[in-house]
Design an enzyme around this catalytic site. Structure first.
Site, PDB file in Angstrom:
ATOM      1  N   GLU A  39       0.781  -1.235   0.000  1.00 25.94           N
ATOM      2  CA  GLU A  39       0.000   0.000   0.000  1.00 25.94           C
ATOM      3  C   GLU A  39       0.815   1.289   0.000  1.00 25.94           C
ATOM      4  OE1 GLU A  39      -2.445   1.754   2.607  1.00 25.94           O
ATOM      5  OE2 GLU A  39      -0.988   1.969   4.198  1.00 25.94           O
ATOM      6  N   ASN A  40       2.120   1.201   0.174  1.00 27.50           N
ATOM      7  CA  ASN A  40       2.968   2.395   0.086  1.00 27.50           C
ATOM      8  C   ASN A  40       4.002   2.284  -1.021  1.00 27.50           C
ATOM      9  OD1 ASN A  40       2.831   2.268   3.589  1.00 27.50           O
ATOM     10  ND2 ASN A  40       1.903   3.914   2.417  1.00 27.50           N
ATOM     11  N   HIS A  68      -4.422   3.591   2.647  1.00 25.56           N
ATOM     12  CA  HIS A  68      -4.082   4.329   1.425  1.00 25.56           C
ATOM     13  C   HIS A  68      -4.456   3.545   0.170  1.00 25.56           C
ATOM     14  CE1 HIS A  68      -1.939   7.508   3.549  1.00 25.56           C
ATOM     15  NE2 HIS A  68      -1.265   6.598   4.225  1.00 25.56           N
ATOM     16  N   HIS A 154      -4.271  -4.000   9.594  1.00 26.33           N
ATOM     17  CA  HIS A 154      -3.595  -2.756   9.236  1.00 26.33           C
ATOM     18  C   HIS A 154      -4.063  -1.682  10.214  1.00 26.33           C
ATOM     19  CE1 HIS A 154      -1.255  -0.646   6.132  1.00 26.33           C
ATOM     20  NE2 HIS A 154      -2.063   0.373   6.325  1.00 26.33           N
ATOM     21  N   HIS A 179       1.249  -1.292   8.789  1.00 30.44           N
ATOM     22  CA  HIS A 179       0.894   0.129   8.854  1.00 30.44           C
ATOM     23  C   HIS A 179       1.929   1.005   9.540  1.00 30.44           C
ATOM     24  CE1 HIS A 179      -1.499   3.774   8.797  1.00 30.44           C
ATOM     25  NE2 HIS A 179      -1.512   3.834  10.110  1.00 30.44           N
TER      26      HIS A 179
END
Length: 270
Positions: A39-40, A68, A154, A179
């Site tokens: 997610e990043n 995100h 998360h 996270h």
């Protein structure tokens, strides 16, 4: 079954580390199934379709997201066409994609992957993660409907992640937190056979502030003022995560250990 979960991929450095190392780890360790939190992966905020393809081609069987999930707008349409990407169960009732899916691992074994968002200290309110997970886990009985279940929680608060781990004990093979980008040292097998780790850490450059170049975060902490954008750090990246072995008959964990490969935090392999 031999399972590997890699924590939040952070920017270009994290993507490069996965591309350079994951295929070798799959072969060397005889991995049956790999989950990567992506997610990043795109500029530290969300995941583009292009970068999702890179991580999947590198050897991930499934990608999880997080709060995100849809920062990169192309993911809103792409996620429906790529079943190997899982968004949080409790993100939104109208969000595209799925929050849980059963995948086929080696030898035809079935693996359930699901993800939920925590509620404590998060920037926006999300639905209750416990009730969201309950429906999925009770529908896919561990050791019967599936041979393994992986839960990505998360969340910001360690206490909430631990609560989810204990609540899922016996219903999942692995509960792992994501996270916060900081790996924790509490890998364990809970009383009813679920492997647990509070946070898998990140796949990124640890000479940073949770994956971001240090200057701008330091400026904001010290002065309270922003001058520029956060930019992902691009030094040597460490692959961080958790390795689990399970009993195919019961789905319970028989072995668990933290994994840190390459970069600044390297430790021994399993």
């Amino acid at each position: 079954m031999k399972l590997l979960f890699l924590g939040d991929v952070m920017g270009r450095a994290g993507r490069a580390a996965v591309v350079e190392r994951l295929a070798g780890l799959r072969a060397d360790w005889g991995l049956d199934f790999v989950v990567v939190n992506g997610e990043n992966a795109s500029q530290g905020a969300g995941l583009t379709p292009e970068h999702a393809k890179v991580l999947l081609q590198a050897g991930a069987d499934c990608l999880t997201l997080g709060d995100h999930a849809f920062d990169q707008k192309d993911m809103l349409s792409f996620i429906d066409s790529e079943p190997r990407i899982i968004r949080p169960l409790n993100f939104s009732k109208v969000a595209p994609g799925k929050g849980a899916k059963v995948f086929e691992a080696t030898q035809g074994r079935r693996v359930l992957v699901t993800q939920a968002l925590g509620q404590v200290f998060m920037k926006r309110p999300f639905d209750d993660p416990f009730s969201a997970l309950e429906t999925v886990l009770k529908t896919h009985t561990l050791g019967a409907a599936v041979q393994a279940t992986i839960v990505d929680i998360h969340a910001e608060a360690t206490s909430e992640k631990m609560a989810v781990g204990h609540w899922c004990d016996g219903m999942a093979s692995l509960v792992v937190g994501t996270h916060t980008h900081v790996p924790t040292g509490d890998a364990m097998i809970l009383a009813k056979g679920t492997a647990y780790l509070t946070d898998a850490g990140m796949c990124g450059d640890y000479d940073s502030v949770i994956g971001m170049e240090k200057l701008e975060p330091l400026r904001r902490f010290i002065t309270g003022m922003a001058k520029g954008r956060f930019e992902p750090a691009e030094g040597p990246a460490t692959l961080s995560g958790v390795y689990v072995e399970t009993d195919d008959r019961t789905g319970r964990a028989t072995k668990v250990r933290m994994i840190r490969v390459g970069g600044r935090l390297q430790e021994a392999l399993p």
